[in-house]
Design a protein around this motif. Structure first.
Motif, PDB file in Angstrom:
ATOM      1  N   LEU A 103       0.043  18.869  -7.502  1.00  0.00           N
ATOM      2  CA  LEU A 103       1.120  19.781  -7.880  1.00  0.00           C
ATOM      3  C   LEU A 103       0.753  20.487  -9.174  1.00  0.00           C
ATOM      4  CD1 LEU A 103       4.264  17.560  -7.169  1.00  0.00           C
ATOM      5  CD2 LEU A 103       3.218  19.299  -5.693  1.00  0.00           C
ATOM      6  N   LEU A 104       0.844  21.807  -9.173  1.00  0.00           N
ATOM      7  CA  LEU A 104       0.609  22.611 -10.375  1.00  0.00           C
ATOM      8  C   LEU A 104       1.970  22.936 -10.979  1.00  0.00           C
ATOM      9  CD1 LEU A 104      -2.152  25.050  -9.051  1.00  0.00           C
ATOM     10  CD2 LEU A 104      -2.405  22.773 -10.061  1.00  0.00           C
ATOM     11  N   THR A 105       2.230  22.435 -12.166  1.00  0.00           N
ATOM     12  CA  THR A 105       3.541  22.603 -12.781  1.00  0.00           C
ATOM     13  C   THR A 105       3.623  23.902 -13.559  1.00  0.00           C
ATOM     14  OG1 THR A 105       3.032  21.571 -14.916  1.00  0.00           O
ATOM     15  CG2 THR A 105       3.549  20.093 -13.075  1.00  0.00           C
ATOM     16  N   PRO A 106       4.835  24.375 -13.845  1.00  0.00           N
ATOM     17  CA  PRO A 106       4.983  25.608 -14.638  1.00  0.00           C
ATOM     18  C   PRO A 106       4.388  25.497 -16.039  1.00  0.00           C
ATOM     19  CG  PRO A 106       7.035  25.083 -13.503  1.00  0.00           C
ATOM     20  CD  PRO A 106       6.134  23.887 -13.333  1.00  0.00           C
ATOM     21  N   THR A 107       4.195  24.283 -16.547  1.00  0.00           N
ATOM     22  CA  THR A 107       3.633  24.106 -17.890  1.00  0.00           C
ATOM     23  C   THR A 107       2.114  24.034 -17.888  1.00  0.00           C
ATOM     24  OG1 THR A 107       3.858  21.694 -17.715  1.00  0.00           O
ATOM     25  CG2 THR A 107       5.690  22.912 -18.701  1.00  0.00           C
ATOM     26  N   GLY A 108       1.499  24.176 -16.705  1.00  0.00           N
ATOM     27  CA  GLY A 108       0.043  24.210 -16.645  1.00  0.00           C
ATOM     28  C   GLY A 108      -0.619  22.882 -16.341  1.00  0.00           C
ATOM     29  N   ARG A 109       0.179  21.836 -16.104  1.00  0.00           N
ATOM     30  CA  ARG A 109      -0.411  20.548 -15.755  1.00  0.00           C
ATOM     31  C   ARG A 109      -0.711  20.496 -14.254  1.00  0.00           C
ATOM     32  NH1 ARG A 109       3.056  15.722 -16.855  1.00  0.00           N
ATOM     33  NH2 ARG A 109       4.638  17.058 -15.879  1.00  0.00           N
ATOM     34  N   ALA A 110      -1.681  19.665 -13.896  1.00  0.00           N
ATOM     35  CA  ALA A 110      -1.905  19.314 -12.500  1.00  0.00           C
ATOM     36  C   ALA A 110      -1.537  17.850 -12.359  1.00  0.00           C
ATOM     37  CB  ALA A 110      -3.355  19.538 -12.110  1.00  0.00           C
ATOM     38  N   VAL A 111      -0.606  17.554 -11.453  1.00  0.00           N
ATOM     39  CA  VAL A 111      -0.075  16.200 -11.306  1.00  0.00           C
ATOM     40  C   VAL A 111      -0.432  15.695  -9.915  1.00  0.00           C
ATOM     41  CG1 VAL A 111       2.004  14.785 -11.424  1.00  0.00           C
ATOM     42  CG2 VAL A 111       1.809  16.820 -12.855  1.00  0.00           C
ATOM     43  N   LEU A 112      -0.910  14.466  -9.844  1.00  0.00           N
ATOM     44  CA  LEU A 112      -1.357  13.891  -8.576  1.00  0.00           C
ATOM     45  C   LEU A 112      -0.226  13.102  -7.935  1.00  0.00           C
ATOM     46  CD1 LEU A 112      -3.711  13.473  -6.621  1.00  0.00           C
ATOM     47  CD2 LEU A 112      -4.394  11.483  -7.990  1.00  0.00           C
ATOM     48  N   THR A 113       0.108  13.459  -6.705  1.00  0.00           N
ATOM     49  CA  THR A 113       1.097  12.722  -5.927  1.00  0.00           C
ATOM     50  C   THR A 113       0.402  12.082  -4.729  1.00  0.00           C
ATOM     51  OG1 THR A 113       3.270  12.868  -4.879  1.00  0.00           O
ATOM     52  CG2 THR A 113       1.761  14.718  -4.512  1.00  0.00           C
ATOM     53  N   GLY A 114       1.165  11.388  -3.898  1.00  0.00           N
ATOM     54  CA  GLY A 114       0.585  10.763  -2.713  1.00  0.00           C
ATOM     55  C   GLY A 114       0.213   9.308  -2.891  1.00  0.00           C
ATOM     56  N   PHE A 115       0.512   8.725  -4.049  1.00  0.00           N
ATOM     57  CA  PHE A 115       0.274   7.289  -4.217  1.00  0.00           C
ATOM     58  C   PHE A 115       1.298   6.516  -3.380  1.00  0.00           C
ATOM     59  CE2 PHE A 115      -1.956   8.686  -8.032  1.00  0.00           C
ATOM     60  CZ  PHE A 115      -3.052   7.822  -8.040  1.00  0.00           C
ATOM     61  N   GLY A 116       0.915   5.288  -3.027  1.00  0.00           N
ATOM     62  CA  GLY A 116       1.830   4.433  -2.292  1.00  0.00           C
ATOM     63  C   GLY A 116       1.516   4.328  -0.820  1.00  0.00           C
ATOM     64  N   PHE A 117       0.573   5.141  -0.332  1.00  0.00           N
ATOM     65  CA  PHE A 117       0.172   5.054   1.066  1.00  0.00           C
ATOM     66  C   PHE A 117      -1.049   4.149   1.189  1.00  0.00           C
ATOM     67  CE2 PHE A 117       2.847   8.679   1.012  1.00  0.00           C
ATOM     68  CZ  PHE A 117       3.363   8.820   2.298  1.00  0.00           C
ATOM     69  N   PRO A 118      -1.254   3.525   2.331  1.00  0.00           N
ATOM     70  CA  PRO A 118      -2.415   2.641   2.479  1.00  0.00           C
ATOM     71  C   PRO A 118      -3.716   3.389   2.229  1.00  0.00           C
ATOM     72  CG  PRO A 118      -0.892   2.357   4.310  1.00  0.00           C
ATOM     73  CD  PRO A 118      -0.417   3.546   3.537  1.00  0.00           C
ATOM     74  N   SER A 119      -4.610   2.792   1.426  1.00  0.00           N
ATOM     75  CA  SER A 119      -5.888   3.430   1.129  1.00  0.00           C
ATOM     76  C   SER A 119      -6.995   2.949   2.047  1.00  0.00           C
ATOM     77  CB  SER A 119      -6.287   3.144  -0.327  1.00  0.00           C
ATOM     78  OG  SER A 119      -6.399   1.744  -0.544  1.00  0.00           O
ATOM     79  N   LEU A 120      -6.655   2.065   2.995  1.00  0.00           N
ATOM     80  CA  LEU A 120      -7.607   1.588   4.007  1.00  0.00           C
ATOM     81  C   LEU A 120      -8.864   1.019   3.371  1.00  0.00           C
ATOM     82  CD1 LEU A 120      -7.223   4.503   6.595  1.00  0.00           C
ATOM     83  CD2 LEU A 120      -5.999   2.331   6.494  1.00  0.00           C
ATOM     84  N   SER A 121      -8.686   0.289   2.275  1.00  0.00           N
ATOM     85  CA  SER A 121      -9.787  -0.410   1.596  1.00  0.00           C
ATOM     86  C   SER A 121     -10.889   0.531   1.121  1.00  0.00           C
ATOM     87  CB  SER A 121     -10.384  -1.490   2.516  1.00  0.00           C
ATOM     88  OG  SER A 121      -9.400  -2.430   2.890  1.00  0.00           O
ATOM     89  N   MET A 122     -10.537   1.762   0.809  1.00  0.00           N
ATOM     90  CA  MET A 122     -11.526   2.702   0.282  1.00  0.00           C
ATOM     91  C   MET A 122     -11.969   2.290  -1.119  1.00  0.00           C
ATOM     92  SD  MET A 122     -10.113   6.458   1.394  1.00  0.00           S
ATOM     93  CE  MET A 122      -9.896   6.919   3.103  1.00  0.00           C
ATOM     94  N   LEU A 123     -13.162   2.732  -1.492  1.00  0.00           N
ATOM     95  CA  LEU A 123     -13.698   2.482  -2.826  1.00  0.00           C
ATOM     96  C   LEU A 123     -13.308   3.628  -3.757  1.00  0.00           C
ATOM     97  CD1 LEU A 123     -17.290   1.295  -1.840  1.00  0.00           C
ATOM     98  CD2 LEU A 123     -15.337  -0.127  -2.501  1.00  0.00           C
ATOM     99  N   PRO A 124     -13.307   3.382  -5.070  1.00  0.00           N
ATOM    100  CA  PRO A 124     -13.014   4.470  -6.016  1.00  0.00           C
ATOM    101  C   PRO A 124     -13.931   5.682  -5.843  1.00  0.00           C
ATOM    102  CG  PRO A 124     -12.911   2.353  -7.133  1.00  0.00           C
ATOM    103  CD  PRO A 124     -13.425   2.073  -5.745  1.00  0.00           C
TER     104      PRO A 124
END
Length: 355
Positions: free
Chosen positions: A134-155
């Motif tokens: 999400l690109l906010t009006p103040t110029g930040r980029a914010v990451l959403t979508g946490f909380g869903f299964p990551s299927l044991s992915m690596l960083p």
């Protein structure tokens, strides 16, 4: 539960947000807007998904959209998330145009900060893509979508997805099998992060993105403002020489696109990102030595002061006191080039002429 019903007796569902499956809701207990999303997973994964969602709810970071609550309503799990005003990166690029390099780099800085915090907490996102930024009006980029299964992915999977997201930001398309070409540092960084052998060290990715968010490559500066004065070029040479000596080994990528200029005029040589040195800046002996890097530095300084790289028969018309230094640096015989200490003394003499 109807279309205007409530979740957990407190979250009143309102209108959809964008074209996705997220809906605006009003938290009647907390007196605030929230975003809600159904957690769609196979029944056999539901308990594990709920555990992962609750773990994500413990994440606290200014660039992460918080998971506020995990609700099970009529057997269906829902995520209740912080409401953040802004348009997704996907919507922004598709409805307007790709982002300028500096803005895309700022997005990268924000996302990398968010992912680093998540990975330190033992959480892999697993769904980094333009729709979850999400690109906010103040110029930040914010990451959403946490909380869903990551299927044991690596960083490392998140870092690859970050690179693919940045590719979309500057090109308007996913990387596919052929990432965009281009010698500029951001595209070089993206290609390096997408490389099958794995991304560059995290500190290299972080430093490059941070500098690109505010600094400009030397070739862009020359293109926009023209050649630089000899004393400024000498100061640039000193800064690059410092970085080469601090590295203590062959760099292999000394060229204008890999030198970033800050708003205050300070120069920084960034690490080589698997792209190699352009032919015009490759020493004739093609050796992996500091002496070859010094030839590349000479070619770079030549470009900075004359506006184009050296070529057979090219003359120095603007170099002034820097001309003898460049002639020695660009010698075809490595033994005739100055040592780093000699070069430092000569450049310091010229920089003393700066007003």
């Amino acid at each position: 539960m109807g279309e205007t019903g409530k979740l957990a007796g407190r979250y009143r569902l309102l209108n959809p947000l964008g074209a996705g499956s997220v809906r605006l809701a009003f938290d009647e207990a907390g007196h605030r807007d929230v975003a809600v999303r159904q957690l769609r997973v196979p029944a056999e994964l539901r308990d594990a998904a709920l555990d992962e969602a609750r773990r994500a709810g413990r994440l606290r970071h200014p660039l992460i959209v918080r998971v506020l609550d995990v609700v099970v309503e009529d057997g269906t799990p829902w995520l209740v998330m912080e409401f953040v005003s802004g348009a997704s990166l996907e919507q922004t690029v598709r409805s307007r145009h790709p982002l300028p390099v500096a803005q895309a780099a700022r997005v990268g800085v924000c996302l990398l900060s968010a992912l680093t915090a998540a990975h330190e907490a033992g959480i892999v996102h697993g769904r980094v893509d333009p729709g979850n930024v999400l690109l906010t009006p103040t110029g930040r980029a914010v990451l959403t979508g946490f909380g869903f299964p990551s299927l044991s992915m690596l960083p490392s999977a998140d870092l690859w997805s970050l690179a693919a997201t940045l590719h979309f930001a500057i090109e308007g398309r996913p990387p596919g099998q052929v990432p965009a070409e281009g010698p500029d540092p951001l595209r070089s960084l993206v290609r390096a992060m997408l490389h099958p052998s794995g991304p560059p060290p995290l500190e290299v990715v972080h430093e490059t993105l941070e500098r690109l968010a505010v600094d400009r490559p030397l070739d862009t500066v020359i293109e926009a403002s023209g050649p630089l004065p000899p004393a400024d070029v000498a100061a640039l040479g000193l800064a690059v020489l410092d970085r080469l000596q601090a590295g203590g080994e062959f760099h292999g990528g000394v060229q204008p696109g890999n030198i970033l200029i800050s708003p205050a005029g300070q120069a920084t040589l960034i690490p080589l990102l698997r792209t190699g040195t352009l032919p015009a800046y490759t020493a004739p002996e093609a050796a992996h030595t500091l002496t070859a890097d010094l030839w590349s530095l000479g070619a770079t300084l030549f470009t900075a002061i004359e506006g184009s790289p050296p070529a057979p028969g090219a003359s120095l018309t603007r170099a002034g006191a820097l001309a003898p230094v460049l002639f020695r640096l660009l010698s075809g015989n490595p033994l005739e080039r100055p040592t780093p200490d000699e070069l430092r003394r000569e450049l310091l003499t010229i920089t003393s002429e700066r007003v």
